[in-house]
Design a protein around this motif. Structure first.
Motif, PDB file in Angstrom:
ATOM      1  N   THR A   1      31.611  31.000  19.070  1.00  0.00           N
ATOM      2  CA  THR A   1      30.237  30.716  18.667  1.00  0.00           C
ATOM      3  C   THR A   1      29.395  31.989  18.666  1.00  0.00           C
TER       4      THR A   1
ATOM      5  N   LEU B   1      30.708  18.659  17.693  1.00  0.00           N
ATOM      6  CA  LEU B   1      31.133  19.704  18.624  1.00  0.00           C
ATOM      7  C   LEU B   1      32.624  19.635  18.918  1.00  0.00           C
TER       8      LEU B   1
ATOM      9  N   ASP C   1      34.485  21.306  16.218  1.00  0.00           N
ATOM     10  CA  ASP C   1      34.221  22.728  16.280  1.00  0.00           C
ATOM     11  C   ASP C   1      35.071  23.392  17.363  1.00  0.00           C
TER      12      ASP C   1
ATOM     13  N   GLU D   1      23.063  26.887  21.477  1.00  0.00           N
ATOM     14  CA  GLU D   1      24.422  26.905  20.941  1.00  0.00           C
ATOM     15  C   GLU D   1      25.487  27.033  22.032  1.00  0.00           C
TER      16      GLU D   1
ATOM     17  N   SER E   1      27.681  25.697  14.786  1.00  0.00           N
ATOM     18  CA  SER E   1      27.102  25.541  16.128  1.00  0.00           C
ATOM     19  C   SER E   1      25.580  25.578  16.076  1.00  0.00           C
TER      20      SER E   1
END
Length: 456
Positions: free
Chosen positions: A49, A168, A171, A240, A323
């Protein structure tokens, strides 16, 4: 071949997100991965991120032009940020069971502070997302030969779809793959650069000593310290990475994952710094500004290796931009929408979160089309309103002094000061000044409120 390979890579990412979407049944699943993340997942995801387009594309281009004076604390400043985040914030937030940064403000300072904190933090994430979209568009422009503006629209559509599906959890899963590809791609390009210059000794000898100066011509130490403090302190309370900490299985897992991320960031972050220092000596044409590194890589690498490198850059940017969109979605859904509709259920909030994600993507596209560079957007994002949030979080965690009015005063003072110092009067050290003024506002208001209560 190159476009087909990149398309296959994108399809793989979308497939993983679609798989993750099947495990997403609530807003908590979508925004913080159902609190299922272990140390390795937290560490790699926070690193992926944080290691975005400005680290690889923005910093390389700036260092190539200005030397270390243009580094803007890469990678040391941001590695310090992650270290402080892990030690001071990660465990503290996780053990309280928050979903967003603004939840802390509601818990510690009240609902009005929560509302204002969310309003201040959302533009920061939008600016961050815009910077990453610009980085992704720059890469796609080099790969396809199409204009950056055209690629911005395509990149935004891709990122919105990718983020809408997996949230999330998707991700974090793709971060595992992306981190590995990123490291391989960066190492491959560095090896080829050094070999082209004649080996490590020749590469080091090619660096002009003037390029190793930390302070640029006409720049004061106050300005240089302020530039360093923007990433170190300005990003310390960013939503984030905090989302990853809040998605950890426990407070200890969140802290250890943050420490792992700081170590990985420092090690891998030295590679783009090396790119910027030795690339100007290469007898190869390169692009200007944000197109510097991808154009150089295209000229320097064989097609097969450029595919790996392009995939690595794409990985870094994709993880960061989605993010940022999730950060906007989390703050807007949990701290604005949920407050406006307290009777809403998990399913309704999940739909709201995904809708807000799409709106955030389109807003970031509009900002990215403004003409700012990647680094310019990142600097604005790191300093915009973060002074008051930083003061409130640290004071709220480690001091008993101060309540709702102190927090409101700090948030407003920090935002107004940085806007005046950076955009109206252009005062050197404006970001540090905004932190100092926010701290003064917090403490002064806290003492005034205490005195008033003691007298009554």
């Amino acid at each position: 071949m190159l476009i087909a390979a990149l398309a296959a890579y994108v399809a793989l990412q979308i497939g993983i997100s679609w798989w993750a979407a099947r495990r997403t049944a609530s807003d908590t699943d979508y925004l913080i991965a159902g609190r299922r993340l272990g140390v390795f997942a937290v560490g790699l995801s926070v690193f992926a991120t944080w290691f975005g387009g400005e680290t690889v594309l923005g910093s390389t281009a700036t260092i190539a032009e200005e030397g270390l004076a243009g580094a803007r604390a890469e990678p040391f400043g941001y590695a310090l940020t992650l270290l402080f985040m892990a030690l001071l914030i990660a465990g503290q937030f996780r053990k309280r069971g928050y979903i967003t940064l603004a939840d802390f403000f509601r818990d510690r300072f009240g609902k009005r502070a929560e509302f204002l904190a969310a309003l201040v933090a959302i533009p920061t994430s939008l600016l961050w997302a815009a910077a990453q979209l610009l980085a992704m568009a720059s890469l796609l422009a080099v790969v396809t030969g199409l204009p950056v503006a055209c690629m911005l629209v395509a990149a935004t559509a891709l990122v919105i779809v990718y983020t809408l599906l997996g949230g999330l959890l998707g991700d974090v899963i793709t971060d595992m793959l992306q981190g590995s590809i990123l490291l391989i791609g960066l190492v491959v390009l560095l090896v080829v650069m050094v070999a082209t210059l004649g080996g490590p000794s020749a590469a080091l000898a090619s660096i002009d000593p003037e390029r190793l100066r930390l302070v640029g011509p006409g720049e004061s130490w106050i300005e240089r310290i302020d530039v360093w403090m923007i990433p170190v302190l300005g990003s310390l309370v960013a939503q984030e990475p905090i989302a990853r900490f809040l998605g950890a299985k426990s407070a200890k897992t969140a802290r250890n994952g943050g420490l792992l991320a700081a170590g990985i960031y420092l090690g891998v972050g030295l590679i783009p710094l090396a790119f910027g220092l030795i690339a100007p000596a290469l007898p190869i044409p390169h692009g200007d500004g944000d197109l510097f590194l991808p154009t150089l890589a295209r000229e320097l690498l064989p097609s097969a290796l450029f595919v790996i490198f392009a995939g690595a850059l794409f990985s870094a940017v994709l993880s960061t931009v989605d993010s940022a969109l999730l950060a906007v979605s989390a703050l807007a859904t949990e701290n604005l929408y949920r407050r406006a509709r307290p009777q809403s259920g998990e399913r309704e909030r999940l739909i709201a979160a995904r809708t807000i994600t799409a709106i955030a993507g389109l807003t970031a596209l509009t900002i990215a089309l403004s003409g700012e560079s990647i680094y310019g957007l990142v600097e604005i994002a790191s300093s915009f309103g973060s002074a008051g949030i930083l003061v409130c979080v640290l004071a709220g965690l480690y001091l008993r002094l101060g309540g709702e009015y102190a927090a409101l005063a700090a948030l407003v003072t920090g935002l107004v000061t940085v806007l005046l110092a950076d955009w109206v009067f252009v005062i050197p050290g404006g970001f540090m000044l905004s932190i100092a003024m926010a701290a003064v506002a917090y403490l002064a208001t806290a003492f005034i409120v205490r005195q008033s209560r003691d007298q009554t």
